[in-house]
Design a protein around this motif. Structure first.
Motif, PDB file in Angstrom:
ATOM      1  N   MET A   1      75.994  26.273  35.801  1.00 52.54           N
ATOM      2  CA  MET A   1      75.696  25.699  37.107  1.00 52.54           C
ATOM      3  C   MET A   1      74.703  26.589  37.850  1.00 52.54           C
ATOM      4  N   SER A   2      73.762  25.999  38.549  1.00 50.82           N
ATOM      5  CA  SER A   2      72.787  26.751  39.335  1.00 50.82           C
ATOM      6  C   SER A   2      73.475  27.499  40.451  1.00 50.82           C
ATOM      7  N   VAL A   3      72.987  28.712  40.755  1.00 53.70           N
ATOM      8  CA  VAL A   3      73.514  29.469  41.880  1.00 53.70           C
ATOM      9  C   VAL A   3      72.671  29.245  43.125  1.00 53.70           C
ATOM     10  N   SER A   4      71.658  28.412  43.027  1.00 53.64           N
ATOM     11  CA  SER A   4      70.804  28.130  44.174  1.00 53.64           C
ATOM     12  C   SER A   4      71.476  27.118  45.093  1.00 53.64           C
ATOM     13  N   THR A   5      71.567  27.463  46.375  1.00 53.60           N
ATOM     14  CA  THR A   5      72.205  26.591  47.364  1.00 53.60           C
ATOM     15  C   THR A   5      71.148  26.108  48.338  1.00 53.60           C
ATOM     16  N   VAL A   6      71.001  24.798  48.449  1.00 52.45           N
ATOM     17  CA  VAL A   6      69.936  24.226  49.264  1.00 52.45           C
ATOM     18  C   VAL A   6      70.513  23.411  50.415  1.00 52.45           C
ATOM     19  N   VAL A   7      69.705  23.248  51.454  1.00 49.12           N
ATOM     20  CA  VAL A   7      70.078  22.448  52.627  1.00 49.12           C
ATOM     21  C   VAL A   7      69.421  21.089  52.495  1.00 49.12           C
ATOM     22  N   THR A   8      70.230  20.034  52.504  1.00 46.81           N
ATOM     23  CA  THR A   8      69.691  18.686  52.305  1.00 46.81           C
ATOM     24  C   THR A   8      69.899  17.765  53.504  1.00 46.81           C
ATOM     25  N   GLY A   9      70.629  18.215  54.510  1.00 48.99           N
ATOM     26  CA  GLY A   9      70.860  17.368  55.687  1.00 48.99           C
ATOM     27  C   GLY A   9      71.067  18.211  56.924  1.00 48.99           C
ATOM     28  N   ARG A 245      69.429  17.683  42.995  1.00 45.24           N
ATOM     29  CA  ARG A 245      68.376  17.128  42.136  1.00 45.24           C
ATOM     30  C   ARG A 245      68.879  15.916  41.365  1.00 45.24           C
ATOM     31  N   GLN A 246      70.081  16.019  40.844  1.00 46.76           N
ATOM     32  CA  GLN A 246      70.618  14.933  40.018  1.00 46.76           C
ATOM     33  C   GLN A 246      70.860  13.667  40.825  1.00 46.76           C
ATOM     34  N   ARG A 247      71.222  13.806  42.088  1.00 47.18           N
ATOM     35  CA  ARG A 247      71.452  12.600  42.882  1.00 47.18           C
ATOM     36  C   ARG A 247      70.168  12.118  43.571  1.00 47.18           C
ATOM     37  N   GLY A 248      69.069  12.835  43.368  1.00 40.61           N
ATOM     38  CA  GLY A 248      67.786  12.431  43.943  1.00 40.61           C
ATOM     39  C   GLY A 248      67.695  12.627  45.436  1.00 40.61           C
ATOM     40  N   ALA A 249      68.140  13.775  45.918  1.00 41.50           N
ATOM     41  CA  ALA A 249      68.115  14.065  47.355  1.00 41.50           C
ATOM     42  C   ALA A 249      66.702  13.908  47.915  1.00 41.50           C
ATOM     43  N   VAL A 250      66.611  13.165  49.008  1.00 46.99           N
ATOM     44  CA  VAL A 250      65.310  12.918  49.635  1.00 46.99           C
ATOM     45  C   VAL A 250      64.821  14.161  50.361  1.00 46.99           C
ATOM     46  N   ASN A 251      65.717  14.823  51.074  1.00 48.39           N
ATOM     47  CA  ASN A 251      65.364  16.013  51.846  1.00 48.39           C
ATOM     48  C   ASN A 251      65.934  17.261  51.190  1.00 48.39           C
ATOM     49  N   VAL A 252      65.070  18.200  50.898  1.00 50.26           N
ATOM     50  CA  VAL A 252      65.502  19.541  50.516  1.00 50.26           C
ATOM     51  C   VAL A 252      64.732  20.481  51.438  1.00 50.26           C
ATOM     52  N   TYR A 253      65.385  20.851  52.532  1.00 54.34           N
ATOM     53  CA  TYR A 253      64.691  21.611  53.577  1.00 54.34           C
ATOM     54  C   TYR A 253      64.401  23.040  53.149  1.00 54.34           C
ATOM     55  N   GLY A 254      65.253  23.601  52.326  1.00 55.98           N
ATOM     56  CA  GLY A 254      65.050  24.969  51.898  1.00 55.98           C
ATOM     57  C   GLY A 254      66.308  25.508  51.248  1.00 55.98           C
ATOM     58  N   GLU A 255      66.212  26.734  50.775  1.00 53.55           N
ATOM     59  CA  GLU A 255      67.322  27.407  50.099  1.00 53.55           C
ATOM     60  C   GLU A 255      67.896  28.494  50.997  1.00 53.55           C
ATOM     61  N   VAL A 256      69.209  28.584  51.027  1.00 53.17           N
ATOM     62  CA  VAL A 256      69.863  29.729  51.660  1.00 53.17           C
ATOM     63  C   VAL A 256      69.877  30.836  50.618  1.00 53.17           C
ATOM     64  N   VAL A 400      68.486  34.694  55.270  1.00 54.11           N
ATOM     65  CA  VAL A 400      67.141  34.323  54.833  1.00 54.11           C
ATOM     66  C   VAL A 400      67.189  32.911  54.263  1.00 54.11           C
ATOM     67  N   VAL A 401      66.289  32.067  54.748  1.00 52.27           N
ATOM     68  CA  VAL A 401      66.085  30.748  54.145  1.00 52.27           C
ATOM     69  C   VAL A 401      64.640  30.673  53.664  1.00 52.27           C
ATOM     70  N   ARG A 402      64.454  30.022  52.541  1.00 60.00           N
ATOM     71  CA  ARG A 402      63.094  29.973  51.976  1.00 60.00           C
ATOM     72  C   ARG A 402      62.769  28.602  51.445  1.00 60.00           C
ATOM     73  N   GLN A 403      61.485  28.387  51.292  1.00 59.51           N
ATOM     74  CA  GLN A 403      60.952  27.121  50.776  1.00 59.51           C
ATOM     75  C   GLN A 403      61.377  26.925  49.327  1.00 59.51           C
ATOM     76  N   VAL A 404      61.626  25.677  48.971  1.00 58.00           N
ATOM     77  CA  VAL A 404      61.991  25.334  47.611  1.00 58.00           C
ATOM     78  C   VAL A 404      60.834  24.573  46.977  1.00 58.00           C
ATOM     79  N   ASP A 405      60.377  25.042  45.828  1.00 59.33           N
ATOM     80  CA  ASP A 405      59.342  24.329  45.097  1.00 59.33           C
ATOM     81  C   ASP A 405      59.948  23.105  44.428  1.00 59.33           C
ATOM     82  N   ARG A 406      59.304  21.957  44.642  1.00 62.85           N
ATOM     83  CA  ARG A 406      59.855  20.722  44.092  1.00 62.85           C
ATOM     84  C   ARG A 406      58.860  20.090  43.140  1.00 62.85           C
TER      85      ARG A 406
END
Length: 406
Positions: A1-9, A245-256, A400-406
């Protein structure tokens, strides 16, 4: 499982804007929500200004059965969670109940509800006290009500560390995602603008007594005289990056991507405070250097000594005027546990839009060698942002929050 945690909403309720885009447009325009208290008559109190949310009608958003059970802060939290889910494109009841959890922060609990019930007790008798008083005042009530309303049976928790708690609880949510819960709702809403809450806040000795909304809350200014309290905050949907990614999230604002918390030594010990170390540890957790950070969202206490400490910690890590610094909470007041999640939301929107919101009304004192963003927003590509929060009693948190490459 990925350890990357992203903000989607994101779900936002702030004194200068109700809803994500309304808040963001007002913030970029420098519109303040600070004014004279209207939820009660403040004439007999030394402090009379606050950041109040206008136009919030809970009955338009929530079922009638919930209204007698809930304090204003919980109503804001429930609606904020609804908005965050909608922004993330998630229908909670279509997700497995054990794959969703909640972690919120609280500063004071349901003060207004508690005041009303104690007033009924004193004036009428115990038979007139609502049974809902048993939990409506409680610090954990927002987490509980959000989980019940949305059928969420994963990890559920609350943190109480004043303003720092707003970051601490997001870190707790990230921890749960890393441990295997695919989706967490996190953040905070606070609302304690009522006579009982007002007296409790005034007892800290840190509230501004100015009657001028434009000059009452001036962090890093030579005229700093305390802070203006406010209500509101933000709720965020955090997900495992693979799940999003698997559910096709429309918004991925960034990674915590980084977090740390420290605690100051006791007053009078002559040892250095912990804020600088929190910044350095958060950068290390994010595997980032100071040069990777494009903006710092300051805690902005609004009093000379804590402002000096914060400015010193920022310049020690980034160098004099080494990074843009902003404090959009000068438009909302300090929202206690809701302040840092709102700053996180603003940082993520800065990443999305390539713009740093301004700090209003402040003229930086010569002793603070920081690059404070003033006189309007600053257009700048933002790849990573640092958010700082401190709580009364010595709590320090950095994220720290950072941009996620999509």
């Amino acid at each position: 499982m990925s350890v990357s945690t992203v903000v989607t909403g994101l779900g936002i309720a702030a004194p200068n804007g109700l809803g994500l885009e309304e808040y963001w447009s007002a913030t970029l325009a420098g519109r303040s929500g600070i004014g004279r208290v209207s939820r009660f008559d403040p004439s007999s109190y030394p402090a009379r200004l606050a950041g109040e949310i206008a136009g919030f009608e809970a009955e338009r958003h929530l079922p009638n059965r919930l209204l007698p059970q809930t304090d204003r802060m919980t109503r804001l939290a429930l609606v904020g969670a609804d908005w965050a889910f909608a922004d993330a494109g998630i229908v909670p009841h279509e997700v497995s109940e054990f794959e969703m959890g909640v972690a919120t922060a609280s500063h004071s609990g349901g003060f207004e509800f508690g005041q009303n019930e104690l007033k009924a007790l004193w004036s009428k008798g115990g038979q007139y006290v609502s049974a809902y008083q048993s939990f409506a005042w409680f610090y954990a009530v927002n987490s509980g009500q959000i989980s019940i309303r949305n059928g969420m049976r994963g990890p559920c928790s609350v943190l109480v560390s004043d303003q720092a708690g707003g970051l601490d609880t997001v870190a707790q949510a990230r921890r749960q995602v890393r441990k295997g819960t695919p989706l967490m709702v996190t953040g905070a809403m606070d609302a304690s603008i009522c006579p009982w809450g007002w007296v409790a806040q005034f007892a800290s000795g840190r509230l501004s007594l100015s009657g001028d909304p434009d000059r009452a809350y001036l962090p890093f200014d030579a005229a700093a005289c305390g802070y203006v309290p406010g209500e509101g905050g933000a709720l965020l949907v955090l997900e495992d990056a693979d799940h999003a990614r698997q559910r096709g999230a429309v918004n991925v604002y960034g990674e915590v991507s980084g977090y740390a918390a420290t605690f100051d030594p006791r007053p009078g010990s002559h040892r250095a405070g912990g804020l600088r170390r929190a910044i350095e540890l958060a950068l290390r957790d994010a595997d980032a250097s100071p040069g990777d950070i494009d903006v710092v969202f300051a805690d902005a206490a609004g009093a000379p000594e804590p402002d000096r400490v914060e400015a010193g910690a920022i310049t020690a890590v980034f160098g004099p005027r080494g990074v843009p610094v902003t404090a959009p909470k000068t438009m909302t007041g300090r929202l206690y546990s809701g302040a840092a999640p709102l700053d996180l939301a603003a940082a993520l929107l800065s990443i999305r839009d390539g713009v740093i919101p301004p700090t209003v009304h402040v003229h930086v004192a010569d002793e603070y060698d920081i690059d404070l963003v003033q006189e309007g927003p600053r257009a700048l590509p933002v790849r990573a942002a640092l958010v700082l929060a401190r709580g009364h009693g010595g709590f320090n948190s950095a994220m720290v929050v950072r941009q996620v490459d999509r």
